[in-house]
Design a protein around this motif. Structure first.
Motif, short mmCIF file in Angstrom:
data_model
loop_
_atom_site.label_atom_id
_atom_site.label_comp_id
_atom_site.label_asym_id
_atom_site.label_seq_id
_atom_site.Cartn_x
_atom_site.Cartn_y
_atom_site.Cartn_z
N ARG A 80 -1.54 5.04 -11.20
CA ARG A 80 -2.76 5.65 -10.68
C ARG A 80 -3.21 4.94 -9.41
NH1 ARG A 80 -5.32 8.59 -14.72
NH2 ARG A 80 -4.32 8.29 -16.73
N THR A 81 -3.08 3.61 -9.43
CA THR A 81 -3.59 2.79 -8.34
C THR A 81 -2.58 1.68 -8.04
OG1 THR A 81 -4.58 1.23 -9.90
CG2 THR A 81 -5.99 3.04 -9.13
N MET A 82 -2.75 1.04 -6.89
CA MET A 82 -1.89 -0.10 -6.56
C MET A 82 -2.08 -1.24 -7.56
SD MET A 82 0.10 0.73 -4.16
CE MET A 82 0.98 -0.80 -3.91
N GLU A 83 -3.33 -1.38 -8.03
CA GLU A 83 -3.65 -2.48 -8.95
C GLU A 83 -2.84 -2.39 -10.25
OE1 GLU A 83 -6.09 -0.63 -7.26
OE2 GLU A 83 -6.02 -2.26 -5.80
N GLN A 84 -2.44 -1.17 -10.59
CA GLN A 84 -1.68 -1.00 -11.84
C GLN A 84 -0.24 -1.51 -11.73
OE1 GLN A 84 -1.68 3.06 -13.18
NE2 GLN A 84 -3.13 2.60 -14.80
N ILE A 85 0.24 -1.66 -10.52
CA ILE A 85 1.65 -2.06 -10.32
C ILE A 85 1.76 -3.58 -10.50
CG2 ILE A 85 3.56 -2.13 -8.66
CD1 ILE A 85 2.35 0.38 -7.35
N PRO A 86 2.75 -4.12 -11.24
CA PRO A 86 3.84 -3.40 -11.89
C PRO A 86 3.44 -2.73 -13.20
CG PRO A 86 4.07 -5.77 -12.26
CD PRO A 86 2.88 -5.57 -11.37
N ASP A 133 0.85 -1.19 0.00
CA ASP A 133 0.00 0.00 0.00
C ASP A 133 0.88 1.24 0.00
OD1 ASP A 133 -1.89 1.92 0.22
OD2 ASP A 133 -2.56 1.38 2.25
N LEU A 134 0.93 1.90 -1.14
CA LEU A 134 1.78 3.08 -1.27
C LEU A 134 0.98 4.38 -1.24
CD1 LEU A 134 4.24 1.73 -4.00
CD2 LEU A 134 4.66 1.94 -1.55
N SER A 135 -0.20 4.32 -0.62
CA SER A 135 -0.94 5.59 -0.51
C SER A 135 -0.32 6.46 0.57
CB SER A 135 -2.43 5.38 -0.25
OG SER A 135 -2.66 4.19 0.44
N LEU A 136 -0.61 7.76 0.52
CA LEU A 136 -0.09 8.67 1.54
C LEU A 136 -0.66 8.27 2.89
CD1 LEU A 136 -0.36 12.20 -0.14
CD2 LEU A 136 1.66 10.75 0.11
N SER A 137 0.09 8.51 3.96
CA SER A 137 -0.39 8.16 5.30
C SER A 137 -1.64 8.99 5.63
CB SER A 137 0.71 8.45 6.33
OG SER A 137 0.90 9.85 6.43
N LYS A 138 -2.40 8.50 6.61
CA LYS A 138 -3.61 9.21 7.06
C LYS A 138 -3.25 10.63 7.49
CE LYS A 138 -6.89 6.16 6.84
NZ LYS A 138 -6.28 4.82 6.84
N GLU A 139 -2.14 10.70 8.21
CA GLU A 139 -1.67 11.99 8.72
C GLU A 139 -1.40 12.97 7.56
OE1 GLU A 139 1.69 11.21 11.22
OE2 GLU A 139 2.04 13.35 11.59
N ASP A 140 -0.74 12.47 6.53
CA ASP A 140 -0.43 13.33 5.39
C ASP A 140 -1.69 13.73 4.64
OD1 ASP A 140 2.22 13.29 6.02
OD2 ASP A 140 2.82 11.91 4.44
N GLN A 141 -2.62 12.79 4.53
CA GLN A 141 -3.88 13.12 3.84
C GLN A 141 -4.65 14.17 4.62
OE1 GLN A 141 -6.11 9.63 2.57
NE2 GLN A 141 -4.22 8.61 1.95
N ALA A 142 -4.61 14.04 5.94
CA ALA A 142 -5.35 14.99 6.79
C ALA A 142 -4.79 16.40 6.65
CB ALA A 142 -5.29 14.54 8.25
N ILE A 143 -3.50 16.50 6.61
CA ILE A 143 -2.89 17.83 6.54
C ILE A 143 -3.22 18.50 5.19
CG2 ILE A 143 -0.64 17.01 5.79
CD1 ILE A 143 0.69 19.08 7.25
N ILE A 144 -3.31 17.66 4.18
CA ILE A 144 -3.66 18.22 2.86
C ILE A 144 -5.10 18.73 2.88
CG2 ILE A 144 -4.10 17.55 0.46
CD1 ILE A 144 -1.35 15.89 0.88
N GLU A 145 -5.97 17.96 3.53
CA GLU A 145 -7.37 18.40 3.70
C GLU A 145 -7.44 19.72 4.47
OE1 GLU A 145 -10.05 17.30 2.24
OE2 GLU A 145 -8.65 15.92 1.25
N THR A 146 -6.69 19.77 5.58
CA THR A 146 -6.67 20.98 6.41
C THR A 146 -6.27 22.20 5.58
OG1 THR A 146 -5.92 19.62 8.24
CG2 THR A 146 -5.71 21.99 8.53
N MET A 147 -5.23 22.02 4.81
CA MET A 147 -4.71 23.13 4.02
C MET A 147 -5.69 23.53 2.94
SD MET A 147 -2.17 25.02 4.34
CE MET A 147 -1.33 24.03 5.53
N LYS A 148 -6.28 22.51 2.30
CA LYS A 148 -7.26 22.78 1.24
C LYS A 148 -8.42 23.61 1.80
CE LYS A 148 -8.95 22.40 -2.86
NZ LYS A 148 -8.23 23.10 -3.94
N SER A 149 -8.92 23.20 2.97
CA SER A 149 -10.09 23.90 3.49
C SER A 149 -9.73 25.29 4.01
CB SER A 149 -10.80 23.06 4.57
OG SER A 149 -9.87 22.70 5.55
#
Ligand code: BGC
Ligand code: BGC
Length: 600
Positions: free
Chosen positions: A572-578, A496-512
């Motif tokens: 785009r997604t994990m499913e695309q790898i490799p 799972d190479l998605s951004l961490s929850k913490e990183d996603q949250a900060i992006i949300e905070t900044m966006k709002s």
């Protein structure tokens, strides 16, 4: 007339060169003749610092050939002097042996002299891959070599020329990229940088090209896994880097932990001997990976027989006497194998010849120690400039809405946020001071991105900072630094190479908050970034840039136009790898080679 003089000169040069190499071969032969079986086996043995430090007498007793510092092998301090004091002292012990054969010290200087505090840490190979700049990569190699030699060490286990085909692999960042052409070009450049025109130069280090073969081709990107492919594919994807590195003069190669179609590389005689030493004409020596012999089938004795007979010349042994499969056992068992005719004497002689040849080429017999000038240049401004240039050329601009970047240095206020903003550890990644690296690392002379921003903006610009993105209200622009926490080898394997929850949250905070912002991603590979990409005004892949944070701000504030190009197809997604350039169906988020620049 001129022409005749020139021709004569050429002839005498060739003659002199021939004489030199003849006399070198003769010296190798003469020395080999004097050696006992025990002394030969000693040369084939490489012991880890942690295993030898309590019984240094063994260096002389067994005429050991080489000492390494593994990623976690700790001298009393991590500062440069701690290393050269040990290397000098150990070299003295080797001098006192019957034949005074110098030791070869090896270390993983894989992005700078990265175990030593106060050195210059450069981008990991994935970032160098993004620069697409072989001259720069060669210069980086030269600089790193000087820092390594300044601590009395003469050998780096680099470059890693893996062709990383699956981003789930935890060693993706140690590879220049997914394309064999890129890997072969930059791998050869780094070899030339490390070794310079001549291995005998006091500032040259012996390169160790690794991991042979197809470490980056394992199924599902599993570290030390199994590369399943036919021989034509193996040769097309994974061999070209070795062909080119050998042409560039590489004199040592490390075997891979991984397997090819179920057979462990450390026991593969066809690939280690027939292909590498036969077909490719490799004249240097093959070293094992860390206790890798122990992974072969059978008893330790059988494992040793299998690997040495397959073509392994030096064994890397981390275990101390008292532990299982330690170096004393290795030497004893190998001796028995020779006496029982299960390992031919000709194989031992071949291995030792290769090792001695390198020691002669490096002029270690005459000059086993270090050059004080090199020690003094460790962490110098000049060295840092080279790394900084590598950083700014490695940044890949993925998005830049309405020319948001570069930012003006004269804004009234900039907010900087994110776990990576003030973290040397995240900037450096794994293989930094310790094997796995650490988010909380502090390093002498290093500059974080936050510090670089503070140094770059005009004196009237206010820079505010919060890890979680709060407190940004009122800023004209924000810079968010997010990404992966440090890891190395199998600890970095990830489904799972998605951004961490913490990183996603900060992006949300900044966006709002409504403040426009750029995201800087610190990561050892492409990640799944769709939301973050959409939310941001600009997005930069900065890989693992190392200690020179100013290289990042050079781009962010427009002192330098981005030139970096993706060394990987961005999924785009994990499913695309490799997903790799040249795949029959290919629909990445960003294609291999993508990278924007500034129009002005
Ligand atoms: C790694 C090599 C490294 C060696 C020595 C192994 O675990 O696979 O890349 O050179 O350790 O530290
Ligand atoms: C690493 C070494 C490290 C060790 C830690 C190996 O796989 O490559 O360099 O020190 O593990 O146990």
């Amino acid at each position: 007339m001129k022409r005749i003089v020139f021709v004569l000169l050429c002839f005498s040069c060739i003659a002199a060169a021939q004489q030199k190499s003849e006399s070198r071969d003769e010296r190798v032969e003469a020395l080999l003749k004097k050696m006992s079986l025990e002394e030969k086996i000693g040369q084939m043995t490489q012991v880890d610092y942690d295993a030898i430090k309590k019984q240094t007498g063994d260096i002389a007793t067994y005429s050991l050939g080489s000492i390494l510092w593994g990623g976690n092998s700790e001298p009393p301090s991590m500062k440069p002097n701690a290393w050269w004091e040990i290397s000098d002292a150990y070299q003295d012990l080797a001098q006192k042996t019957r034949l005074s054969i110098p030791l070869l010290f090896g270390i993983d200087a894989v992005h700078g002299h990265n175990n030593v505090d106060g050195t210059v840490i450069t981008p990991h190979n994935i970032g160098l891959g993004a620069t697409r700049n072989p001259e720069l990569v060669e210069l980086v190699g030269r600089m790193v070599a000087a820092e390594v030699r300044g601590t009395g060490i003469q050998w780096t286990f680099a470059p890693c020329i893996a062709v990383a085909r699956d981003e789930r692999w935890g060693r993706t960042y140690e590879s220049f990229g997914e394309d064999p052409g890129l890997v072969k070009e930059l791998g050869a450049a780094l070899v030339k940088g490390f070794q310079s025109e001549r291995l005998s130069n006091p500032g040259s280090v012996l390169a160790c090209v690794k991991h042979y073969l197809a470490d980056g081709g394992t199924t599902n990107g599993k570290d030390q896994g199994n590369s399943e492919m036919d021989e034509a594919t193996l040769r097309r994807l994974h061999l070209p880097g070795y062909v080119e590195a050998i042409k560039a003069g590489a004199m040592s190669i490390m075997a891979s932990f991984s397997s090819w179609n179920g057979q462990k590389m450390h026991g593969n005689k066809y690939l280690l001997t027939d292909v590498l030493k036969g077909e490719l004409g490799f004249k240097g020596f093959v070293v094992s990976d860390w206790a890798a012999i122990d992974q072969l089938p059978g008893s330790y004795k059988e494992q040793i027989a299998l690997s040495i007979n397959a073509g392994l010349d030096m064994a890397m042994i981390p275990n101390a006497p008292g532990d299982k499969n330690n170096y004393l056992e290795f030497m004893q068992l190998l001796k028995e194998l020779v006496n029982e005719n299960r390992v031919p004497m000709s194989r031992i002689d071949d291995a030792v010849r290769r090792i001695l040849l390198v020691k002669f080429q490096m002029n270690l017999f005459a000059n086993p120690s270090r050059d004080n000038k090199l020690t003094a240049a460790i962490g110098s401004k000049e060295h840092r400039e080279i790394a900084r240039d590598a950083v700014r050329q490695s940044l890949v601009l993925l998005k830049n809405e309405k020319g948001f970047l570069p930012l003006s240095r004269n804004l009234k206020r900039i907010h900087v946020a994110g776990r990576g903003a003030d973290s040397i550890g995240m900037q450096c990644g794994g293989w930094t001071i310790s094997w796995q690296g650490s988010s909380t690392l502090k390093l002498d002379g290093a500059t974080t991105i936050l510090q670089a921003v503070q140094q770059t903006v005009s004196k009237d610009t206010k820079v505010t900072y919060s890890i979680d993105g709060t407190g940004a209200a009122g800023a004209e622009a924000a810079i968010l630094v997010v990404g992966e926490s440090p890891y190395a080898e199998m600890f970095g394997d990830s489904m799972d190479l998605s951004l961490s929850k913490e990183d996603q949250a900060i992006i949300e905070t900044m966006k709002s908050s409504g403040i426009p912002f750029a995201v800087i991603l610190l990561s050892g590979r492409p990640m799944i970034i769709n939301q973050a990409l959409k939310a941001s005004n600009a997005f930069v892949a900065a890989w693992l840039p190392g200690t020179e944070g100013e290289g990042v701000t050079d781009v962010i504030f427009g002192n330098f136009k981005p030139v970096g190009k993706l060394p990987h197809s961005w999924p785009r997604t994990m499913e695309q790898i490799p997903i790799n350039v040249g795949d029959p169906t290919y629909d990445p988020l960003f294609p291999y080679g993508y990278g924007l620049t500034y129009s002005k």
